[in-house]
Every structure is written in C-alpha cells, then in structure tokens.
Design a protein around this motif. Structure first.
Motif, PDB file in Angstrom:
ATOM      1  N   HIS A  77      15.511 102.406   4.034  1.00 19.88           N
ATOM      2  CA  HIS A  77      16.317 102.440   5.198  1.00 19.88           C
ATOM      3  C   HIS A  77      17.681 102.512   4.117  1.00 19.88           C
ATOM      4  N   HIS A  78      18.243 101.442   3.522  1.00 16.15           N
ATOM      5  CA  HIS A  78      19.406 100.572   3.331  1.00 16.15           C
ATOM      6  C   HIS A  78      19.437 100.894   1.291  1.00 16.15           C
ATOM      7  N   MET A  79      20.101 100.870   0.715  1.00 15.72           N
ATOM      8  CA  MET A  79      20.094 101.340  -0.921  1.00 15.72           C
ATOM      9  C   MET A  79      20.951  99.799  -1.479  1.00 15.72           C
ATOM     10  N   GLU A  80      21.479  98.883  -0.897  1.00 17.06           N
ATOM     11  CA  GLU A  80      22.373  97.700  -1.409  1.00 17.06           C
ATOM     12  C   GLU A  80      21.340  96.654  -2.730  1.00 17.06           C
ATOM     13  N   PRO A  81      22.075  96.149  -2.833  1.00 12.98           N
ATOM     14  CA  PRO A  81      20.664  95.670  -3.591  1.00 12.98           C
ATOM     15  C   PRO A  81      19.527  94.261  -2.995  1.00 12.98           C
ATOM     16  N   ASP A  82      19.970  94.032  -2.553  1.00 19.09           N
ATOM     17  CA  ASP A  82      19.184  92.990  -1.677  1.00 19.09           C
ATOM     18  C   ASP A  82      17.890  93.598  -0.931  1.00 19.09           C
ATOM     19  N   LYS A  98       6.263 108.820  -3.179  1.00 21.40           N
ATOM     20  CA  LYS A  98       7.493 108.927  -2.709  1.00 21.40           C
ATOM     21  C   LYS A  98       8.578 108.329  -2.207  1.00 21.40           C
ATOM     22  N   ILE A  99      10.247 108.479  -2.307  1.00 20.23           N
ATOM     23  CA  ILE A  99      10.754 107.482  -1.830  1.00 20.23           C
ATOM     24  C   ILE A  99      11.843 108.668  -0.933  1.00 20.23           C
ATOM     25  N   VAL A 100      11.033 107.604  -0.045  1.00 20.87           N
ATOM     26  CA  VAL A 100      11.713 109.160   1.682  1.00 20.87           C
ATOM     27  C   VAL A 100      12.737 107.919   1.786  1.00 20.87           C
ATOM     28  N   CYS A 101      14.483 108.127   2.043  1.00 17.08           N
ATOM     29  CA  CYS A 101      15.563 107.774   2.609  1.00 17.08           C
ATOM     30  C   CYS A 101      16.571 108.872   3.180  1.00 17.08           C
ATOM     31  N   SER A 102      17.656 108.851   3.544  1.00 14.71           N
ATOM     32  CA  SER A 102      18.589 109.940   3.744  1.00 14.71           C
ATOM     33  C   SER A 102      19.124 110.609   2.594  1.00 14.71           C
ATOM     34  N   ALA A 103      19.784 111.662   2.398  1.00 16.37           N
ATOM     35  CA  ALA A 103      20.619 112.678   2.132  1.00 16.37           C
ATOM     36  C   ALA A 103      21.788 111.135   0.981  1.00 16.37           C
ATOM     37  N   LYS A 104      22.555 110.761   2.024  1.00 11.05           N
ATOM     38  CA  LYS A 104      22.914 110.142   1.630  1.00 11.05           C
ATOM     39  C   LYS A 104      22.581 108.647   0.137  1.00 11.05           C
ATOM     40  N   ALA A 105      21.569 108.257   0.769  1.00 15.40           N
ATOM     41  CA  ALA A 105      20.791 107.288  -0.093  1.00 15.40           C
ATOM     42  C   ALA A 105      20.592 108.376  -1.376  1.00 15.40           C
ATOM     43  N   ALA A 106      20.104 108.940  -1.169  1.00 14.85           N
ATOM     44  CA  ALA A 106      19.546 110.062  -2.381  1.00 14.85           C
ATOM     45  C   ALA A 106      20.559 110.607  -3.613  1.00 14.85           C
ATOM     46  N   GLN A 107      21.730 110.526  -3.390  1.00 14.15           N
ATOM     47  CA  GLN A 107      23.143 110.364  -3.378  1.00 14.15           C
ATOM     48  C   GLN A 107      23.707 109.718  -3.965  1.00 14.15           C
ATOM     49  N   MET A 108      23.371 107.857  -3.505  1.00 14.55           N
ATOM     50  CA  MET A 108      23.142 107.130  -4.261  1.00 14.55           C
ATOM     51  C   MET A 108      22.880 106.185  -5.455  1.00 14.55           C
ATOM     52  N   MET A 109      21.571 106.558  -5.222  1.00 16.03           N
ATOM     53  CA  MET A 109      20.371 106.299  -5.824  1.00 16.03           C
ATOM     54  C   MET A 109      20.656 106.151  -7.404  1.00 16.03           C
ATOM     55  N   PRO A 110      21.542 107.157  -8.173  1.00 19.22           N
ATOM     56  CA  PRO A 110      21.615 106.705 -10.053  1.00 19.22           C
ATOM     57  C   PRO A 110      22.628 105.378  -9.780  1.00 19.22           C
ATOM     58  N   LEU A 111      23.360 105.203  -8.812  1.00 17.61           N
ATOM     59  CA  LEU A 111      24.502 104.960  -8.851  1.00 17.61           C
ATOM     60  C   LEU A 111      23.677 102.859  -9.141  1.00 17.61           C
ATOM     61  N   MET A 152      19.376 104.038   7.320  1.00 16.91           N
ATOM     62  CA  MET A 152      19.078 104.960   8.403  1.00 16.91           C
ATOM     63  C   MET A 152      17.875 103.583   9.030  1.00 16.91           C
ATOM     64  N   VAL A 153      17.257 104.069  10.286  1.00 16.86           N
ATOM     65  CA  VAL A 153      16.577 103.282  10.968  1.00 16.86           C
ATOM     66  C   VAL A 153      15.007 104.121  11.050  1.00 16.86           C
ATOM     67  N   SER A 154      14.243 103.487  11.414  1.00 11.21           N
ATOM     68  CA  SER A 154      13.008 104.207  11.286  1.00 11.21           C
ATOM     69  C   SER A 154      12.073 103.608  12.342  1.00 11.21           C
ATOM     70  N   ALA A 165      17.154  97.685   9.778  1.00  7.33           N
ATOM     71  CA  ALA A 165      17.732  97.375   8.643  1.00  7.33           C
ATOM     72  C   ALA A 165      18.996  96.066   8.798  1.00  7.33           C
ATOM     73  N   ASP A 166      20.073  95.975   8.300  1.00  6.74           N
ATOM     74  CA  ASP A 166      20.933  95.104   8.915  1.00  6.74           C
ATOM     75  C   ASP A 166      21.039  94.688   9.727  1.00  6.74           C
ATOM     76  N   GLY A 167      21.031  96.011  10.661  1.00  9.79           N
ATOM     77  CA  GLY A 167      21.332  95.291  12.152  1.00  9.79           C
ATOM     78  C   GLY A 167      20.191  94.482  12.792  1.00  9.79           C
ATOM     79  N   PHE A 168      21.105  93.771  13.396  1.00  8.54           N
ATOM     80  CA  PHE A 168      19.707  92.680  14.467  1.00  8.54           C
ATOM     81  C   PHE A 168      19.480  91.323  12.497  1.00  8.54           C
ATOM     82  N   GLY A 169      20.285  91.548  11.684  1.00  2.29           N
ATOM     83  CA  GLY A 169      19.978  90.424  10.615  1.00  2.29           C
ATOM     84  C   GLY A 169      20.897  89.254  11.257  1.00  2.29           C
TER      85      GLY A 169
END
Length: 389
Positions: A77-82, A98-111, A152-154, A165-169
């Motif tokens: 849901h969220h790529m932050e390291p925690d 399989k790893i399911v994520c948003s397109a933006k998360a897929a772009q960030m994963m190699p970082l 993203m949320v599910s 995700a981080d919402g309601f944390g």
C-alpha cells in the motif's frame, strides 16, 4: 497481545517498544507499531511488510501464520521503508509470489532495492481494480499524497475491512489504550499527513461509499465500533483544517524568562475573561510535534517570542516554519514580541504568517522591552480581548 481481526484476516504486525524517535524526528515514548496482515483464502495475500528493526520477527510470524502454505500476493500500500523494507526478502523467500502495488510504487521500488530487479514479479493496479482471492475480493483505491504519491488502500468486501495505509494511523504500539486514541492520533496526523488535507478528504469521500466495519491502518490500533466513528469524525475536521476545540493556544519562545513572565500574565487574563481552555507550550523545551498538534487543534493562537540577531528567536522561527510546511491555515493569531533595544520578532512573525492561507492577525502587536512592567498590562488586556472576540 496481537489483535484478532476476522477468521480469515490475521495480524502479523510488529511492535517496537524500544524506538524513541520515529522518522528520526518524532518522539514516541510508547514505541511504534508496524502493522501487517495476511488474508487466508483459496489464495493468500500478505498485506505490507515491516520496518527494518522488526523485519526478522515479521518473517517468523509470517511463516507461522502461513502454516506451510505459500503466499500468492504481497500487497504494497505504501513504499515507505517502515512498511516496505521486507519486499525483496519476501520475494526471495517465496519465488512464486506476485507483488501488487500502484504504478507509482512500481517506479519507486528500485530506489529502495538497488541491484534487485523485481519488475517481472510486479502486478500494478489502478483505481477500482479488483483482485479475487476466492471468497475475498480486494478492491483498490488510489490515495496519492496520503502521504506519499504512490499510496493506495484496499477494501475487502466480504469482511467489510479497509486497509488504510498511513491513514488513521497513530503513534504507539498496537495495544495502546484505545480510550486515548485521539491524542497520539492527532499528533501523528498533523505531523505526518497535515499538509495533505485535500488528498485525505478525497480518500474519506471514497471510504464513505463503502460499508466499513473495521479500518486496518499501518500504524496503531484497529478501528471499529465507536472508535471508528470517532476517528471518522475527527478526520473530517482535521482534513478540512477545521477547529476541533474551543480555547486559545499560547506558544512562546523566551530566552531569559522575560517573555515567559508576560505569557503567564496573559494566561491569567484570558482565564479571567472566561476563556474555556488555555493550552501553553514552551517552544524551547516542549515537544515541537505536540505544539504543532495544538496549533491545529485550536482556532485561536497567541505567539510570543524574543527578538534575536535582528530577527526571531530560533525556537519560534522553527515552529512557524514547521506550520508553513504543514499547510497550517484558517486560524486567528495574536502576537507578542520582546526586544530590549531593537524589537524585531514581531516583524518576522508577521511576515511568516502573511505567507500562510487564511491566517488573520488579531489586535495590535504587543511589544515588550525586557521584563514586563505594570504599564504593559493594558496592552495584554487589549490583546486578550482581540483574540477572544
């Protein structure tokens, strides 16, 4: 004690009771939880991973919950390291997953996993896409900038659960006292998500169309029943930058105690004039994140600070700067400055506040020179009247 979710959804999150500084900046005296879950059905979905400090325990709990089975999906849901630091290790442990994520998360994963090409394992999803696990079907909703762009949320319709995700944390471990949810959840929200009120409102609108019995955040306790209703009420206020509580918040930065003396007098005056609540923060000593929390909680604020190097005493400068970065807005402010020979704090505070949205300066600037004198009290009385009007 780990919480019970439903018959098919198992909690495998981790508490870190030893951590004292979350994100290297927020005091967490009660520790922190890193929540993760699995859904066991015909197919198995793992919902997020954990923080590097707790990753080994997370892997053990995951294996135990799987009971010899193999996960089919890892939902990120969220790529932050925690939350996502275990992606590469989980992918290595379970090659068919399989790893399911948003397109933006897929772009960030190699970082975050240099040298590891996971692209052939990634399944990207977009708004309203679904993933069937058998009896459970996940629907995905994009939540960009709550609080990173890839979030993203599910939603699981069968058990009426929202993975938020981080919402309601909330700061604190998973089994912290639920009756005290709002205090640390508020400090968490305004320091982590406070800048992003509009994206949070957009997510709330999506959630309102769903039948939700439980919210499963990435930090803090599971929300259901009365606690969930209260969380939704507060998030509606917080995301719109509304005023949660009546009263006045006084934040001060005093070098030698002279400005503090005037603030103490002002607090007495405000109470004498019937102010229902006066909250006070010493910006040189108190937790800044809590001061930011109170600045958002109340609609009326008094800022009092010493002049310093022809500018503003740094604790106050840092505080206002943090409010700027968190999009603090829609508030009324009164200002007190102190300067023995060349008062400058009021000018700097006024300039900084002038760059914020819908922040109104009330009353006349009160200028002190050294210690408060009897002749300063009428100006403090007038300032109290202005901020209470």
């Amino acid at each position: 004690m780990k919480p019970t979710i439903t018959n098919d959804i198992i909690y495998i999150g981790q508490d870190d009771a030893e951590i004292r500084l979350f994100e290297s900046q927020y005091n967490v005296p009660e520790g922190m939880s890193y929540n993760s879950y699995i859904i066991k059905d015909e197919k198995i979905a793992v919902m997020d991973t954990s923080d590097p400090r707790t990753l080994e325990e997370w892997k053990k709990d995951l294996a135990a919950a799987l009971e010899g089975r193999t996960p089919d999906y890892l939902i990120i849901h969220h790529m932050e390291p925690d939350h996502a630091s275990g992606i590469a290790e989980a992918a290595e442990l379970y090659p068919g997953m399989k790893i399911v994520c948003s397109a933006k998360a897929a772009q960030m994963m190699p970082l975050f996993f240099p040298g590891k090409d996971l692209s052939d394992r990634v399944l990207t999803v977009k708004e309203n896409d679904t993933l069937s696990l058998g009896e459970h079907t996940l629907t995905f909703f994009m939540a960009p900038m709550v609080h990173w762009p890839e979030v993203m949320v599910s939603y699981d319709k069968k058990d009426k659960v929202l993975f938020s995700a981080d919402g309601f944390g909330k700061f604190g471990v998973i089994d912290a006292d639920p009756d005290d949810w709002a205090c640390e959840a508020r400090r968490y929200y305004f320091n982590i998500c406070g800048k992003y009120g509009a994206p949070v409102k957009a997510l709330l609108k999506k959630a309102a169309a769903l039948e939700i019995e439980q919210v499963l955040p990435l930090h803090g306790p599971i929300l259901k029943g009365e606690l969930l209703a209260e969380a939704l009420r507060l998030y509606t206020i917080w995301s719109s930058y509304g005023v949660e509580s009546e009263g006045v918040f006084v934040a001060y930065a005093s070098i030698h105690g002279c400005t503090k003396q005037a603030v103490e007098k002002l607090v007495d005056i405000l109470k004498e004039k019937g102010c229902v609540k006066v909250a006070v923060a010493d910006l040189s000593r108190d937790d800044q994140a809590e001061a930011i929390e109170d600045a958002f909680k109340y609609g009326k604020i008094v800022l009092a600070a010493s002049s310093y190097d022809a500018g503003l005493f740094p604790p106050m400068y840092d505080f206002i700067h943090h409010l700027q970065t968190k999009a603090w807005q829609n508030r009324e402010v009164a200002i007190i400055e102190n300067g023995s020979w060349a008062p400058s704090a009021g000018r700097v505070m006024t300039e900084m506040l002038g760059k914020m949205k819908d922040v109104t300066v009330k009353g006349e600037l009160v200028t002190l020179r050294g210690r408060m004198k009897d002749s300063d009290i009428p100006a403090l009385e007038a300032l109290a009247d202005a901020i209470l009007a």
